[in-house]
Design a protein around this motif. Structure first.
Motif, PDB file in Angstrom:
ATOM      1  N   GLU A 269      -5.796 -13.914   7.844  1.00 43.03           N
ATOM      2  CA  GLU A 269      -4.383 -13.553   7.714  1.00 43.03           C
ATOM      3  C   GLU A 269      -3.560 -14.542   8.527  1.00 43.03           C
ATOM      4  OE1 GLU A 269      -0.913 -12.367   7.242  1.00 43.03           O
ATOM      5  OE2 GLU A 269      -2.248 -10.894   6.308  1.00 43.03           O
TER       6      GLU A 269
ATOM      7  N   LEU B 257      -0.122  -9.517  12.679  1.00 41.88           N
ATOM      8  CA  LEU B 257      -0.679  -8.606  11.682  1.00 41.88           C
ATOM      9  C   LEU B 257      -2.207  -8.645  11.720  1.00 41.88           C
ATOM     10  CD1 LEU B 257       0.221  -6.601   9.572  1.00 41.88           C
ATOM     11  CD2 LEU B 257       0.378  -8.468   7.925  1.00 41.88           C
TER      12      LEU B 257
ATOM     13  N   TYR C 271      -4.620  -5.436  12.545  1.00 41.87           N
ATOM     14  CA  TYR C 271      -5.757  -5.018  11.720  1.00 41.87           C
ATOM     15  C   TYR C 271      -7.044  -4.990  12.559  1.00 41.87           C
ATOM     16  CZ  TYR C 271      -2.869  -6.013   7.525  1.00 41.87           C
ATOM     17  OH  TYR C 271      -1.895  -6.036   6.554  1.00 41.87           O
TER      18      TYR C 271
ATOM     19  N   ASP D 106      -5.715 -12.398   3.014  1.00 41.40           N
ATOM     20  CA  ASP D 106      -4.340 -12.519   2.527  1.00 41.40           C
ATOM     21  C   ASP D 106      -4.319 -13.537   1.394  1.00 41.40           C
ATOM     22  OD1 ASP D 106      -1.583 -12.312   2.331  1.00 41.40           O
ATOM     23  OD2 ASP D 106      -1.178 -13.569   4.073  1.00 41.40           O
TER      24      ASP D 106
ATOM     25  N   VAL E 194      -5.712  -8.338   0.941  1.00 41.81           N
ATOM     26  CA  VAL E 194      -4.722  -7.515   1.636  1.00 41.81           C
ATOM     27  C   VAL E 194      -3.470  -8.379   1.685  1.00 41.81           C
ATOM     28  CG1 VAL E 194      -4.171  -6.197   3.701  1.00 41.81           C
ATOM     29  CG2 VAL E 194      -6.560  -6.444   2.983  1.00 41.81           C
ATOM     30  N   THR E 195      -2.521  -8.092   0.808  1.00 45.06           N
ATOM     31  CA  THR E 195      -1.472  -9.055   0.547  1.00 45.06           C
ATOM     32  C   THR E 195      -0.168  -8.397   0.124  1.00 45.06           C
ATOM     33  OG1 THR E 195      -0.945 -10.985  -0.829  1.00 45.06           O
ATOM     34  CG2 THR E 195      -2.351  -9.300  -1.811  1.00 45.06           C
ATOM     35  N   ALA E 196       0.913  -9.123   0.291  1.00 46.39           N
ATOM     36  CA  ALA E 196       2.211  -8.663  -0.190  1.00 46.39           C
ATOM     37  C   ALA E 196       2.425  -9.053  -1.650  1.00 46.39           C
ATOM     38  CB  ALA E 196       3.328  -9.249   0.679  1.00 46.39           C
TER      39      ALA E 196
ATOM     40  N   LYS F 279       0.440  -4.874   0.814  1.00 50.98           N
ATOM     41  CA  LYS F 279       1.110  -4.609   2.089  1.00 50.98           C
ATOM     42  C   LYS F 279       2.436  -3.906   1.835  1.00 50.98           C
ATOM     43  CE  LYS F 279      -0.590  -8.859   4.257  1.00 50.98           C
ATOM     44  NZ  LYS F 279      -0.177 -10.185   4.735  1.00 50.98           N
ATOM     45  N   PRO F 280       2.874  -3.085   2.754  1.00 49.16           N
ATOM     46  CA  PRO F 280       2.229  -2.778   4.032  1.00 49.16           C
ATOM     47  C   PRO F 280       1.079  -1.792   3.832  1.00 49.16           C
ATOM     48  CG  PRO F 280       4.273  -1.546   3.817  1.00 49.16           C
ATOM     49  CD  PRO F 280       4.169  -2.411   2.606  1.00 49.16           C
ATOM     50  N   VAL F 281       0.060  -1.920   4.674  1.00 49.38           N
ATOM     51  CA  VAL F 281      -1.079  -1.011   4.620  1.00 49.38           C
ATOM     52  C   VAL F 281      -1.157  -0.238   5.933  1.00 49.38           C
ATOM     53  CG1 VAL F 281      -2.395  -2.440   3.019  1.00 49.38           C
ATOM     54  CG2 VAL F 281      -2.737  -2.731   5.451  1.00 49.38           C
TER      55      VAL F 281
ATOM     56  N   LEU G 271      -6.725   0.696   5.470  1.00 46.90           N
ATOM     57  CA  LEU G 271      -7.603  -0.416   5.830  1.00 46.90           C
ATOM     58  C   LEU G 271      -9.023   0.068   6.126  1.00 46.90           C
ATOM     59  CD1 LEU G 271      -6.867  -3.421   6.007  1.00 46.90           C
ATOM     60  CD2 LEU G 271      -6.840  -3.173   8.483  1.00 46.90           C
TER      61      LEU G 271
END
Length: 193
Positions: A11, A16, A20, A53, A80-82, A100-102, A107
Motif C-alpha cells: 500500500e 493506511l 492495516y 492496492d 484493497v483499493t479505492a 476502500k474504505p475498509v 480486513l
C-alpha cells in the motif's frame, strides 16, 4: 511449532498500510511495503496472503498481481483499493476484492477467508492424491491382496480422515456469511442457457 500466517500489505499510503498492519498483528506475522517494487521484493514462499492496492505510483497493483501470478507464488491475493471494480477484473488473478474504505472487520474477515480457502485447496490436493493411489491399487491388486495390506489399510484410514477434514472445511466456508450471499447472488442471477 506452527507459525503465524504471513500477511504482506502493499500500500503506497504508509499511514493506511500501518493501520492495516496494526489491525492484523494480533493473529498474523505482518509485513508492509509502501510501493510495488518493494512489495515484489518481499514476495517469497513464506507469504500466505497479500493485501494489494491497485493504484500506486511506479509499479501498479495490477502489475504486481500479474508478476506474482507469473512467478507462480502460492499465496492468496486480495485487492484493497479505492478503484471501483469494472469488467476488467474478470481476467485478473486476485482471490478477493475490497473497495476502500475498509473496516478492521472487513480486513480480518477477508484474510481469514483466504487462509481458510488455502487450507481447503491443500486438503483437496491431498485428498485427490490419496484417492488416485487407492484407485490405482484397487485396479491393480486383488481384494485379498488389499485386505492383507497394512499400507492399504493406512491409505484407506488417511483417505477417510482427509475426506472428513475437507467436508468440515467446506462446511465452515459455507457457514460464513459472504458465501451465503455469493450463493444467493448466483441463484438470483443464473447464467443464460
Amino acid at each position: 511449532m506452527s507459525r503465524n500466517p504471513h500477511v504482506l500489505i502493499v500500500e503506497d499510503e504508509p499511514d493506511l498500510a500501518n493501520l492495516y498492519a496494526a489491525w492484523l498483528t494480533d493473529g498474523y506475522a505482518v509485513e508492509t511495503a509502501y510501493d510495488g517494487t518493494t512489495g515484489l521484493d518481499a514476495i517469497d514462499e513464506s507469504v500466505d496472503v497479500v493485501l494489494l492496492d491497485r493504484r500506486m505510483p511506479g509499479l501498479s497493483g495490477d502489475t504486481v498481481l500479474d508478476t506474482i501470478r507469473e512467478q507462480h507464488v502460492d499465496c492468496r491475493i486480495a485487492m484493497v483499493t479505492a478503484v471501483e471494480p469494472d469488467f476488467d477484473i474478470v481476467e485478473m488473478g486476485f482471490d478477493d476484492y475490497l473497495v476502500k474504505p475498509v473496516s478492521k472487520t472487513d480486513l480480518t474477515t477477508v484474510v481469514d477467508q483466504l487462509l481458510l480457502r488455502s487450507t481447503y485447496d491443500e486438503q483437496l490436493q491431498e485428498y485427490f492424491a490419496l484417492a488416485a493411489k487407492k484407485a490405482l491399487l484397487d485396479a491393480q491388486k486383488t481384494e485379498a491382496e488389499r485386505s492383507s495390506s497394512r499400507e492399504y489399510e493406512r491409505l484407506e484410514d488417511r483417505l477417510a480422515v482427509v475426506r472428513t477434514k475437507v467436508d468440515d472445511t467446506m462446511e465452515e466456508l459455507f457457514d460464513q456469511d459472504v458465501y451465503h450471499r455469493l450463493c444467493q447472488d448466483i441463484s438470483r442471477n443464473p447464467s443464460p442457457s
